[in-house]
Design a protein around this motif. Structure first.
Motif, PDB file in Angstrom:
ATOM      1  N   ASN A   3       0.830  -1.212   0.000  1.00  0.00           N
ATOM      2  CA  ASN A   3       0.000   0.000   0.000  1.00  0.00           C
ATOM      3  C   ASN A   3       0.856   1.250   0.000  1.00  0.00           C
ATOM      4  O   ASN A   3       0.571   2.213  -0.701  1.00  0.00           O
ATOM      5  N   GLY A   7       1.182   4.045  -2.726  1.00  0.00           N
ATOM      6  CA  GLY A   7       0.902   5.419  -2.337  1.00  0.00           C
ATOM      7  C   GLY A   7       2.029   6.358  -2.714  1.00  0.00           C
ATOM      8  O   GLY A   7       1.792   7.466  -3.205  1.00  0.00           O
ATOM      9  N   THR A  11       2.009   9.505  -5.148  1.00  0.00           N
ATOM     10  CA  THR A  11       2.506  10.790  -4.648  1.00  0.00           C
ATOM     11  C   THR A  11       3.476  11.416  -5.638  1.00  0.00           C
ATOM     12  O   THR A  11       3.387  12.612  -5.948  1.00  0.00           O
ATOM     13  N   LEU A 157      -5.998   7.099  -4.182  1.00  0.00           N
ATOM     14  CA  LEU A 157      -5.686   7.153  -2.754  1.00  0.00           C
ATOM     15  C   LEU A 157      -6.937   7.103  -1.885  1.00  0.00           C
ATOM     16  O   LEU A 157      -6.845   7.049  -0.659  1.00  0.00           O
ATOM     17  N   ILE A 251       0.651   9.783   3.446  1.00  0.00           N
ATOM     18  CA  ILE A 251       0.813   8.361   3.112  1.00  0.00           C
ATOM     19  C   ILE A 251       1.709   7.662   4.134  1.00  0.00           C
ATOM     20  O   ILE A 251       1.409   6.579   4.628  1.00  0.00           O
TER      21      ILE A 251
END
Lengths: 299, 282
Positions: A3, A7, A11, A157, A251
């Motif tokens: 994850n 993420g 980003t 997200l 995150i």
């Protein structure tokens, strides 16, 4: 772990999109003389300095970009609700938002110039034709990148806000970043190249903006070309950093103490940036010193 | 640095514009209620016409207020109009058919309080402030309500927060796919807030003309109506949205060309690819 890796990838992508958006936004607003440099362009004919600069300020950059991005996102949301593919929906939404931006730009230029008739400032039709399309092209890049990054935040997200609301928030942030970072370079450096460096804008020089180019008369596309190199890039880095650091800290640290970790890192980042800013300010003052000679400013 | 503008007299008096704007906005918003009577969504476009009427009134109010030398405050006047108006509008939608009247009263009260605070507590002491903020709150509330009625076909709270979608042949209630749940209210907010401040912001100066500014307001209203009509395709039937779109495009084309003609009329000169004219002393 997967994850987090996913993420961080998102980003990085949003940060890259934001950098492009910031750069395009600043160039667009400089070509249109939006934001605070606008007041000098507006003032120039009243002081007797007629010019061929495009003057299309609709509002300050933050509310204007809040509208363009929210509008692009709202239309994209509507197209997606009609089962249109997300990428196509965003492109269509942004095209319509840019249409609105272009119409606002033409009416702003016409309205302002017509109201300055007393001072002899003419309306230049060629300026409307050539500059509006250039600002629209830059605005499209800025709006598309912002709406796309909002779609990534929302879809990939899992941010709970609907797309138009996210775009409203990030659109205002985009306008604010471009306005705060890029405008001083256009307003104080480009428009006042004929003043001594660091002199500010003395009252006697009000409205005396640079109107002539190396050859012929300067128009706003020259200004966009000039400011894009430093002002545009700086705005891009500014907005890119804002988006990247904001999502990055969320995150990585939101699992610590039920979200308080991300807030603590946010506060820490503000402190670090305050120290950096203070250091640069002191360094600049030491190297360039205060501007003290008042007489030279009048020259 | 803002340009100091004097109070400019002439043209239609403000009270007349205010009364005409108020009446036509309320009438247009109520005409969208024909949707409920006829069980169609064909009359949604009246919401867009209500937006145009309210904006014309509101932009003239901004002119009255900002003539007191508030040059750079023009865009913020639009923001406060919608910030105060949207609260009244959201609460009023709970009152069913009475919603426009409740929105009018509530927005007027909110605007009155804001006007009192800014004039007497913050000591701004601008003569037109209390009345102008009251009017603008009402305009803000009506504009968002007009957009709501146009995009979703009605102005009741349930209609604005829920929609029915078909999933695998079964009708399901969706909250995300609605005017408020989908965040379209944010778009309506900014569409109105920019459209209300832009005409005066664009036309201010010594050559300000009332008819040119109000024509620009109508143009901004119809332009906002075009995009709102496109968004309404997601929430109301395609035929009804198409009617809104056609009405908006016709209105926009007319007002945009008229604004060009008026600008040509008022401009010092209308030049194509010509150099800067020579002026004395420069």
């Amino acid at each position: 772990m997967e994850n987090i890796v996913f993420g961080i990838g998102i980003t990085a992508l949003t940060g890259a999109l934001a950098t492009v958006a910031g750069s395009a936004e600043d160039t667009e607003s400089n070509i249109g003389s939006q934001g605070d440099p606008n007041s000098q362009v507006q003032l120039a004919p009243q002081m007797g300095f007629l010019h061929r600069i495009f003057n299309k300020a609709v509002a300050g950059e933050p509310p204007a970009y809040g509208l363009w991005c929210a509008l692009g996102a709202g239309l994209a949301w509507a197209f997606m609700a009609m089962q249109v593919n997300a990428i196509l929906a965003i492109v269509l939404g942004c095209i319509l938002a840019v249409f609105v931006q272009g119409v606002y730009a033409t009416t702003a230029y016409l309205g302002r110039t017509a109201s300055l008739a007393k001072f002899g400032q003419p309306v230049y039709v060629d300026i409307i034709k050539s500059m509006t399309t250039v600002t629209m092209a830059h605005a499209f890049i800025a709006i598309f990148c912002t709406v796309a990054l909002c779609q990534l935040i929302n879809g990939a997200l899992g941010h709970p806000f609907p797309l138009p609301l996210l775009a409203l928030i990030w659109g205002i942030a985009l306008g604010a970043a471009g306005s705060a970072t890029g405008n001083p370079y256009y307003g104080k450096e480009r428009q006042y190249q004929n003043q001594k460096f660091g002199a500010g804008v003395p009252i006697s020089a009000s409205g005396n903006i640079v109107r002539y180019a190396e050859a012929g008369e300067r128009n706003s596309i020259d200004n966009g070309f000039f400011t894009h190199k430093i002002g545009g890039s700086a705005s891009g880095i500014c907005f890119g950093l804002i988006v990247f650091l904001e999502i990055w800290r969320t995150i990585l640290f939101e699992r610590i103490y039920a979200g308080w970790g991300a807030i603590a890192v946010g506060v820490l980042m503000i402190l670090i940036f305050t120290v950096i800013d203070r250091y640069i300010e002191v360094w600049a003052r030491k190297n360039y010193g205060p501007y003290t000679v008042a007489k030279e400013a009048d020259a | 640095m803002s340009v100091k503008i004097e109070v400019i007299a002439g043209g239609v008096p403000h009270d007349k514009i205010m009364i005409a704007g108020l009446v036509s906005t309320i009438v247009c918003i109520y005409l969208t209620y024909l949707n409920a009577f006829t069980n169609t969504q064909m009359f949604s476009f009246f919401g867009g016409l209500a937006v145009v009427a309210a904006l014309i009134w509101g932009s003239h109010t901004i002119k009255v207020l900002c003539s007191y030398g508030i040059g750079t405050g023009v865009p913020s006047a639009g923001m406060i109009a919608f910030g105060s108006g949207i609260i009244a509008m959201l609460l009023a939608t709970k009152f069913g058919m009475l919603a426009p009247i409740v929105a009018l009263v509530l927005a007027a009260v909110i605007g009155l309080i804001l006007g009192y605070v800014s004039n007497s507590i913050l000591n701004m002491k601008i003569p037109a402030m209390v009345q102008a903020l009251t009017e603008m709150a009402v305009v803000g509330a009506f504009t968002v309500m007009g957009f709501a009625a146009m995009i979703s076909g009605g102005f009741t709270f349930t209609g604005l927060t829920t929609s029915t979608a078909t999933f695998l042949g079964f009708p399901i209630t969706s909250y995300a796919n609605s005017f408020i749940g989908g965040g379209l209210i944010a778009v309506a907010f900014l569409l109105g807030a920019i459209a209300i401040q832009h005409p005066f912001n664009a036309c201010l100066g010594p050559g300000w003309k009332q008819d040119r500014m109000l024509m620009l307001t109508a143009e901004c209203g119809f332009l906002s109506m075009i995009v709102a009509a496109v968004m309404s395709f997601a929430l109301i039937s395609a035929g009804s949205a198409l009617i809104s779109l056609i009405v908006a495009i016709i209105g926009w084309l007319y007002t945009y060309t008229r604004f060009f003609e008026m600008s040509k009329r008022d401009a010092a000169a209308w030049l194509d690819s010509k150099p800067i004219p020579d002026t004395e002393g420069h």
